[in-house]
Design a protein around this motif. Structure first.
Motif, PDB file in Angstrom:
ATOM      1  N   LEU A 246       0.834  -1.209   0.000  1.00  0.00           N
ATOM      2  CA  LEU A 246       0.000   0.000   0.000  1.00  0.00           C
ATOM      3  C   LEU A 246       0.866   1.255   0.000  1.00  0.00           C
ATOM      4  CD1 LEU A 246      -2.945  -0.819   2.461  1.00  0.00           C
ATOM      5  CD2 LEU A 246      -3.121  -0.327   0.022  1.00  0.00           C
ATOM      6  N   ASN A 247       1.953   1.226   0.744  1.00  0.00           N
ATOM      7  CA  ASN A 247       2.823   2.403   0.779  1.00  0.00           C
ATOM      8  C   ASN A 247       3.457   2.658  -0.581  1.00  0.00           C
ATOM      9  OD1 ASN A 247       4.001   4.614   2.202  1.00  0.00           O
ATOM     10  ND2 ASN A 247       5.932   3.500   2.315  1.00  0.00           N
ATOM     11  N   TYR A 248       3.842   1.584  -1.302  1.00  0.00           N
ATOM     12  CA  TYR A 248       4.336   1.768  -2.672  1.00  0.00           C
ATOM     13  C   TYR A 248       3.290   2.475  -3.526  1.00  0.00           C
ATOM     14  CZ  TYR A 248       8.159  -1.705  -2.141  1.00  0.00           C
ATOM     15  OH  TYR A 248       9.288  -2.398  -1.781  1.00  0.00           O
TER      16      TYR A 248
ATOM     17  N   GLU B  88      -9.097   1.882  -4.184  1.00  0.00           N
ATOM     18  CA  GLU B  88      -9.627   2.887  -3.272  1.00  0.00           C
ATOM     19  C   GLU B  88      -9.679   4.248  -3.956  1.00  0.00           C
ATOM     20  OE1 GLU B  88      -6.765   2.946  -0.089  1.00  0.00           O
ATOM     21  OE2 GLU B  88      -5.360   4.199  -1.195  1.00  0.00           O
ATOM     22  N   ALA B  89     -10.529   5.120  -3.441  1.00  0.00           N
ATOM     23  CA  ALA B  89     -10.535   6.496  -3.925  1.00  0.00           C
ATOM     24  C   ALA B  89      -9.240   7.177  -3.500  1.00  0.00           C
ATOM     25  CB  ALA B  89     -11.742   7.241  -3.364  1.00  0.00           C
TER      26      ALA B  89
ATOM     27  N   THR C 282     -11.068   5.625  -9.984  1.00  0.00           N
ATOM     28  CA  THR C 282     -11.256   4.977 -11.280  1.00  0.00           C
ATOM     29  C   THR C 282     -12.586   4.224 -11.302  1.00  0.00           C
ATOM     30  OG1 THR C 282      -9.931   3.119 -10.462  1.00  0.00           O
ATOM     31  CG2 THR C 282      -8.823   4.713 -11.872  1.00  0.00           C
ATOM     32  N   THR C 283     -13.248   4.258 -12.432  1.00  0.00           N
ATOM     33  CA  THR C 283     -14.477   3.484 -12.626  1.00  0.00           C
ATOM     34  C   THR C 283     -14.108   2.045 -12.996  1.00  0.00           C
ATOM     35  OG1 THR C 283     -14.558   3.994 -14.977  1.00  0.00           O
ATOM     36  CG2 THR C 283     -15.655   5.551 -13.471  1.00  0.00           C
ATOM     37  N   ASP C 284     -15.105   1.178 -13.085  1.00  0.00           N
ATOM     38  CA  ASP C 284     -14.838  -0.187 -13.546  1.00  0.00           C
ATOM     39  C   ASP C 284     -14.239  -0.165 -14.952  1.00  0.00           C
ATOM     40  OD1 ASP C 284     -15.753  -1.265 -11.195  1.00  0.00           O
ATOM     41  OD2 ASP C 284     -17.775  -1.683 -11.949  1.00  0.00           O
ATOM     42  N   LEU C 285     -14.751   0.761 -15.793  1.00  0.00           N
ATOM     43  CA  LEU C 285     -14.220   0.895 -17.144  1.00  0.00           C
ATOM     44  C   LEU C 285     -12.773   1.387 -17.110  1.00  0.00           C
ATOM     45  CD1 LEU C 285     -15.133   0.581 -20.128  1.00  0.00           C
ATOM     46  CD2 LEU C 285     -15.681   3.030 -20.097  1.00  0.00           C
ATOM     47  N   GLY C 286     -12.497   2.309 -16.191  1.00  0.00           N
ATOM     48  CA  GLY C 286     -11.139   2.828 -16.047  1.00  0.00           C
ATOM     49  C   GLY C 286     -10.156   1.752 -15.621  1.00  0.00           C
ATOM     50  N   LYS C 287     -10.614   0.835 -14.770  1.00  0.00           N
ATOM     51  CA  LYS C 287      -9.755  -0.279 -14.359  1.00  0.00           C
ATOM     52  C   LYS C 287      -9.434  -1.182 -15.551  1.00  0.00           C
ATOM     53  CE  LYS C 287     -11.491  -0.411  -9.560  1.00  0.00           C
ATOM     54  NZ  LYS C 287     -12.465   0.666  -9.650  1.00  0.00           N
TER      55      LYS C 287
END
Length: 381
Positions: free
Chosen positions: A252-254, A323-324, A365-370
């Motif tokens: 997570l820190n990366y 996460e946001a 990111t949206t599902d599409l963005g992912k």
């Protein structure tokens, strides 16, 4: 304003029993006895140099990667951790992870590693199928993998992870999902479940195996994610799935664009200096012989991350996470404004394509963005 983010420590142990054909990490097959004591001294000398650049800061997480760190003795790991604390303070709740490969020799040492200070182990299983383990060049069998995982769950660790691959040569959806179901049944708090990719400078790159077709890969991904969700695992990054409270803090820190010291052969680092407004990346000498020939400088490369490059580097990491992203994190870790016109223009393009949600305080990111992550990141180049 640029602010020093949380600090981690990565420790690279470069040796392994044999090089796997898919592996592009800086690892070297053991040809004779490992010079454990000598290498430990160089690690601590390396750390002493980098510690001067982060004075007053506390290490929040440590990660022993490789190679196969579990080839080192518990006494050696203990000596490293004791030495670390002589140079920098370690948080009381620090997450200390070590990668380990299954096998009767290593799995019996898990209790020793736990006593040495390791509180999280990542077990490199990759598959429970004998034929796939052979194709991947792994030195363990499925029973040794199961025994290692069971021991990791019984020695009093805070958490443990299973590394598992899918999309393997000669693997259909049934076999891939069977692997995943076996891992879920072993009740690991964390699973790293990722698709095999063919990387340059590997044996698989020079002699490519036949991988499953795209429609099979899609079926595996879709059905596997449903299995994981049903079993209580939350996908928090591209290949990371955890039970509540068991996300890998080091990773997570990366991804949150935190800082990390990298010591050992080929280790990468990132250090923020809030006073000078600079972010520096480092890479240490790659080969063990060259690294251990050093007496006072282990650097191979060092460079500043220029301000124009920071948006891409930040989002390349951040968008791995589901996460946001707080805009304040962007400002603190890059030293740049989240309302800069050039950034707002990119964000608007991403919104128009349906890849990104923009709120007054966050981006997400949206599902599409992912699904179109690479295309999304290209906007920041």
């Amino acid at each position: 304003m640029l602010t020093a983010p949380p600090l981690s420590l990565y420790i690279h142990i470069p040796w392994c029993v044999q090089k796997c054909p898919y592996c592009d990490f800086n690892s070297h097959g053991v040809k004779s006895d490992i010079p454990e004591a000598e290498y430990i001294q160089h690690l601590l000398n390396d750390l002493a140099i980098d510690a001067k650049r982060v004075e007053g800061r506390t290490i929040e997480t440590i990660f022993f990667g490789g190679g196969t760190p579990s080839l080192f003795s518990p006494e050696g790991i203990h000596a490293i951790l004791q030495g670390v604390q002589q140079h920098l303070p370690l948080a009381k709740d620090a997450e200390i992870t070590m990668e380990a490969n299954p096998g009767t020799i290593e799995s019996g040492r898990f209790a020793g590693f736990q006593q040495a200070g390791v509180n999280r182990i990542s077990v490199g299983v990759q598959s429970f199928q004998t034929n796939h383990l052979l194709i991947l060049g792994r030195i363990h069998d499925s029973q040794q993998a199961i025994q290692a995982i069971q021991q990791a769950g019984n020695v009093g660790l805070n958490s443990f992870n299973i590394d598992l691959m899918h999309g393997l040569p000669k693997q259909d959806a049934h076999l891939a999902l069977d692997d995943l179901q076996q891992a879920i049944a072993l009740n690991a708090p964390h699973l790293s479940w990722y698709q095999l990719t063919i990387e340059p400078n590997t044996l698989f790159h020079s002699k490519p195996p036949t991988l499953p077709p795209d429609d099979t890969l899609w079926d595996i991904q879709e059905q596997g994610q449903a299995l994981l969700a049903k079993a209580g695992y939350e996908q928090y990054e591209i290949s990371g799935y955890s039970k509540p409270g068991h996300q890998c803090r080091h990773n997570l820190n990366y991804w949150r664009f935190g800082d990390y010291i990298g010591i050992g052969c080929g280790a990468h680092g990132k250090i923020t200096n809030a006073e000078t407004g600079t972010i520096t990346r480092t890479v240490k000498i790659k080969h063990p012989k060259g690294y251990m020939d050093c007496s006072n400088n282990y650097l191979d490369e060092s460079w500043l991350v220029e301000k124009e490059d920071r948006p891409f580097e930040f989002f390349m990491n951040q968008f791995r996470l589901f996460e946001a992203c707080p805009k304040q994190r962007y400002e603190h870790t890059t030293g740049l404004s989240s309302s800069a016109p050039e950034l707002l223009n990119i964000i608007e393009q991403a919104q128009q394509k349906g890849w990104l949600i923009d709120t007054p305080t966050h981006w997400e990111t949206t599902d599409l963005g992912k699904r179109f992550l690479n295309e999304l990141l290209e906007l920041f180049l």
